[in-house]
Enzyme design. Structure first.
Site, PDB file in Angstrom:
ATOM      1  N   ASP A   1      30.121  33.925  40.155  1.00 50.20           N
ATOM      2  CA  ASP A   1      31.734  33.522  40.117  1.00 50.20           C
ATOM      3  C   ASP A   1      31.820  32.962  41.655  1.00 50.20           C
ATOM      4  O   ASP A   1      30.875  32.845  42.668  1.00 50.20           O
ATOM      5  CB  ASP A   1      32.476  34.753  40.071  1.00 50.20           C
ATOM      6  CG  ASP A   1      34.135  34.303  39.701  1.00 50.20           C
ATOM      7  OD1 ASP A   1      34.561  33.070  39.529  1.00 50.20           O
ATOM      8  OD2 ASP A   1      34.804  35.121  39.658  1.00 50.20           O
TER       9      ASP A   1
ATOM     10  N   ASP B   1      38.424  27.650  40.401  1.00 49.34           N
ATOM     11  CA  ASP B   1      39.819  27.292  39.803  1.00 49.34           C
ATOM     12  C   ASP B   1      40.985  28.125  40.702  1.00 49.34           C
ATOM     13  O   ASP B   1      40.524  28.962  41.680  1.00 49.34           O
ATOM     14  CB  ASP B   1      39.832  27.918  38.473  1.00 49.34           C
ATOM     15  CG  ASP B   1      39.281  29.420  38.451  1.00 49.34           C
ATOM     16  OD1 ASP B   1      38.059  29.493  38.780  1.00 49.34           O
ATOM     17  OD2 ASP B   1      39.961  30.326  37.997  1.00 49.34           O
TER      18      ASP B   1
ATOM     19  N   CYS C   1      32.976  62.797  25.818  1.00 51.09           N
ATOM     20  CA  CYS C   1      32.377  61.826  25.494  1.00 51.09           C
ATOM     21  C   CYS C   1      30.962  62.193  25.153  1.00 51.09           C
ATOM     22  O   CYS C   1      30.679  63.056  25.631  1.00 51.09           O
ATOM     23  CB  CYS C   1      32.212  60.618  26.627  1.00 51.09           C
ATOM     24  SG  CYS C   1      31.177  59.610  26.936  1.00 51.09           S
TER      25      CYS C   1
ATOM     26  N   CYS D   1      28.093  62.679  30.346  1.00 51.96           N
ATOM     27  CA  CYS D   1      28.887  63.656  29.896  1.00 51.96           C
ATOM     28  C   CYS D   1      28.165  64.780  29.117  1.00 51.96           C
ATOM     29  O   CYS D   1      28.807  65.980  28.981  1.00 51.96           O
ATOM     30  CB  CYS D   1      29.819  63.124  29.067  1.00 51.96           C
ATOM     31  SG  CYS D   1      30.895  61.953  30.021  1.00 51.96           S
TER      32      CYS D   1
HETATM   33  N1  GUN Z   1      37.814  36.906  38.113  1.00 50.28           N
HETATM   34  C1  GUN Z   1      38.836  37.403  37.493  1.00 50.28           C
HETATM   35  N2  GUN Z   1      39.785  36.518  37.098  1.00 50.28           N
HETATM   36  C2  GUN Z   1      39.165  34.966  37.206  1.00 50.28           C
HETATM   37  C3  GUN Z   1      39.644  33.855  37.267  1.00 50.28           C
HETATM   38  O1  GUN Z   1      40.769  33.582  36.966  1.00 50.28           O
HETATM   39  N3  GUN Z   1      38.960  32.980  37.689  1.00 50.28           N
HETATM   40  C4  GUN Z   1      37.720  33.046  38.348  1.00 50.28           C
HETATM   41  N4  GUN Z   1      37.059  32.172  38.868  1.00 50.28           N
HETATM   42  N5  GUN Z   1      37.258  34.451  38.578  1.00 50.28           N
HETATM   43  C5  GUN Z   1      38.231  35.511  37.923  1.00 50.28           C
HETATM   44 ZN    ZN Z   2      30.391  59.630  29.171  1.00 50.20          ZN
END
Ligand code: GUN
Ligand code: ZN
Length: 678
Positions: free
Chosen positions: A90, A127, A277, A282
């Site tokens: 990201d 973005d 779970c 768990c």
């Molecule tokens: N991680 C969580 N939401 C977003 C998003 O809207 N854009 C980007 N680039 N990373 C994210």
């Molecule tokens: Zn668990």
């Protein structure tokens, strides 16, 4: 070029394969978020212990720490995380939003360049994340700026796959605009961004609307990533709406605040006396022992639990798609939280896109899960198709047989079935009235009619819809008499409503029902032509049904089930019937007959002449070689594959819709069953 192909589907969900430089991954897919420096569970373990196929990390964090930056630049992000599997990065968008960083903090072009330099498999543009409460004008500016950056970024992506995030807040038209314009750029993945605050506020209905708006305009041959959706209670719903990729920082965030993720919601360890779970964590400890651990140890244990649960749910979603059970899984999940149920119902209100994409000719059983079942795409399509394609709309007698739950229908109605087989349709039509609507006798084995399993009682909403469907059918029908065969059935109550509207003769035994049908007998075996005419028309339209009018079709009927097994003409088999869905599949000879009859062009797929010999030998028709395909062709239908001179090469089942066949450049368009040279 898009690196995504589809293997199976249900609703808008796809079982896909995404090719990266570090190998292929199967979707729907969940990527755990790995912090490059302080991951408590290392990337390696994510793969070996939890079975994840791919991870996601953050290039902004890497770039802003000298130590990480140097390793990543020198040896690549894979060396930094010490794994050999695909990695997505990201860009820092979320950090910009969350920490309210100044806009100079990250340069949108440099961060894309940086992701290239560290050799990530899939990078992400910078973005602009819109906060949920900033108002329309601001969100629009964010969308425009994201688009501007997207255009610059896509031009420099080089060999790297790049994700172009859709923004637009909760404004449908901005989401649509963003998806439409971003969709024109050549991104490899389309994340839907800006949903984290909605997730946190349980605003799942808004998330459904957002996904629907985006999916309407995104190119179908690219995977869609629901950015920041890491809660397993939402995976089934989001996958059904067409989300292919998910990432989870939630496993860590929730653990750090003592919360456990479950497919039915979230629980606080603090409030538990029992662990709810079956995961390895768990199963081998107790709630009290967990509470007694140090904070770090407890966080790690809860993270592991959260990862096991999330990984299992995404596997379950993939299996559900291949079994056509995702709708049912989603219905089940929807019952665990009112916000999810509301989201599910919101999806049901706007099903057009889902109806278009959901494939035909499934073989799975369909279990009643509640009032939503009657609106499932398979069932709505069945009803619409009989309204559109059933051939007999004029008769003396309509015999309505409320469904008693037994399958096949005719088993619990054998006297009647023996009788109707001797009558022409102008004399008698038999309808099974089931909790999915009207099932004409001729189509009793066709999916989903025979495959729907209902309880003895169904909800009143379902009965109302069934009544509407029956009335719609009867309104189109010219008839003299309605006979209702009275017996124990979930649809019995409709008799009262029907009697208010028209004369209904009620019979409680077969002989009583039939003594009212004055007879016009037909030749033995004419019922087979009748049944085939209906099925041929249901599958390929009236041109195909002409085949049954000639009266020279013969059918092999199974002694044990009474179903057609195959259909011949002059000793040549033209069709075989798929026993699990009651639909015909043409042999090559059958395909020739359909082609000669001039069936609707929607069932004809033309491929490039260079590959005609491959298909003629039985190889799949690949999407990249499709020259023409009709946008009305639905995935799952049986179609004919021809060359440029309309010579038949093979017949088979469409994996993609006609529209998709022209867009996809990878994977199979038509799975060939029979071909010229085989
Ligand atoms: N991680 C969580 N939401 C977003 C998003 O809207 N854009 C980007 N680039 N990373 C994210
Ligand atoms: Zn668990």
């Amino acid at each position: 070029m898009a690196q995504f192909e589809i293997r199976a589907r249900e609703g808008l969900a796809r079982l896909g394969k995404l090719q990266t430089k570090h190998g292929a991954v199967r979707t729907p897919l969940l990527m755990p978020v790995i912090h490059p420096g302080k991951a408590i569970i290392r990337a390696n373990e994510m793969i070996s212990e939890f079975g994840f196929q791919m991870v996601i990390t953050n290039s902004y964090i890497i770039n802003s720490h000298e130590k990480f930056r140097e390793i990543a630049l020198a040896n690549g992000v894979h060396a930094l995380l010490d794994i050999d599997c695909p990695i997505m990065t990201d860009s820092g968008t979320f950090q910009m939003y969350f920490h309210d960083l100044p806009k100079e903090e990250i340069d949108p072009i440099s961060i894309v360049e940086f992701q290239k330099e560290i050799r990530t498999d899939i990078g992400t543009i910078l973005d602009v994340f819109s906060a949920p409460d900033v108002g329309y004008e601001q969100v629009e500016r964010d969308v425009d700026l994201s688009l501007e950056r997207a255009k610059m970024s896509v031009g420099i992506k080089g060999e790297m796959m790049l994700a172009g995030t859709i923004q637009g807040g909760m404004y449908t038209n901005l989401r649509e605009k963003s998806a439409q314009q971003m969709g024109k750029l050549n991104f490899d993945v389309y994340p839907i961004g800006g949903v984290v605050p909605f997730m946190e506020m349980y605003r799942y209905t808004d998330i459904v609307r957002i996904i629907q708006a985006c999916k309407k305009y995104l190119p179908p041959d690219r995977p869609v990533h629901l950015f920041g959706c890491g809660h397993p209670m939402l995976f089934a719903q989001a996958a059904l709406l067409g989300c292919d990729l998910f990432d989870s920082a939630s496993y860590a965030k929730f653990a750090e605040s003592g919360r456990m993720l479950l497919t039915s919601g979230t629980v606080h360890l603090e409030g538990l006396s029992e662990l709810p779970c079956e995961c390895p964590v768990c199963s081998t400890t107790t709630a009290d022992d967990l509470k007694a651990l140090s904070k770090d140890e407890r966080d790690a244990a809860l993270m592991r639990h959260n990862l096991y649960v999330s990984a299992a749910e995404i596997r379950r979603v993939r299996q559900a798609i291949s079994d056509n059970k995702l709708f049912e899984l989603t219905s089940l999940r929807a019952r665990s939280h009112p916000a999810l149920l509301e989201a599910f119902e919101t999806m049901l209100e706007e099903m057009n896109l889902l109806y278009q994409q959901d494939p035909m000719a499934k073989t799975s059983s369909i279990f009643y899960t509640g009032p939503e079942t009657v609106n499932r795409p398979e069932i709505v399509r069945f009803h619409n198709r009989i309204m559109d394609r059933y051939p007999y709309w004029e008769t003396d007698n309509i015999l309505i047989f409320p469904d008693s739950g037994g399958r096949p229908f005719s088993e619990s109605a054998s006297t009647i079935i023996d009788f109707v087989r001797k009558k022409p349709p102008q004399n008698l039509i038999v309808l099974f009235l089931t909790p999915m609507g009207v099932v004409p006798w001729e189509l009793e084995h066709v999916h989903p009619a025979q495959q729907c399993i209902f309880p003895k009682k169904v909800d009143s909403n379902t009965l109302q819809i069934v009544e509407n469907r029956l009335l719609e059918f009867l309104k189109s029908m010219k008839f003299k008499k309605i006979i209702w065969f009275s017996r124990e059935s979930p649809t019995n109550s409709i008799l009262a409503r029907l009697s208010e509207m028209t004369d209904v003769m009620v019979a409680s035994t077969a002989s009583e029902a039939l003594e009212n049908v004055e007879s016009a007998e037909i030749k033995e075996n004419d019922w087979i032509q009748r049944k085939l005419r209906v099925i041929l028309r249901y599958q390929w339209g009236e041109e195909a049904a002409v085949l049954a009018d000639k009266g020279n079709l013969t059918a092999k009927i199974s002694k044990s089930t009474g179903k057609i097994r195959y259909v011949s003409q002059d000793g040549h088999i033209l069709f075989t019937m798929v026993p699990t869905n009651g639909l015909l599949t043409p042999t090559f000879q059958g395909g020739i007959e359909l082609l000669n009859l001039g069936i609707d062009s929607r069932y004809i797929v033309r491929i490039e002449d260079e590959v005609r010999e491959f298909v003629a030998k039985g190889r799949s028709a690949l999407a990249k070689f499709v020259v023409t395909a009709d946008s009305r062709l639905i995935a799952g239908e049986e179609c004919l594959v021809v060359d440029s001179e309309m010579n038949l090469l093979g017949v088979g089942r469409a994996l993609l819709s006609g529209e998709e066949m022209l867009i996809f450049k990878r994977g199979v368009a038509v799975n060939i069953r029979h071909s010229r040279d085989t």
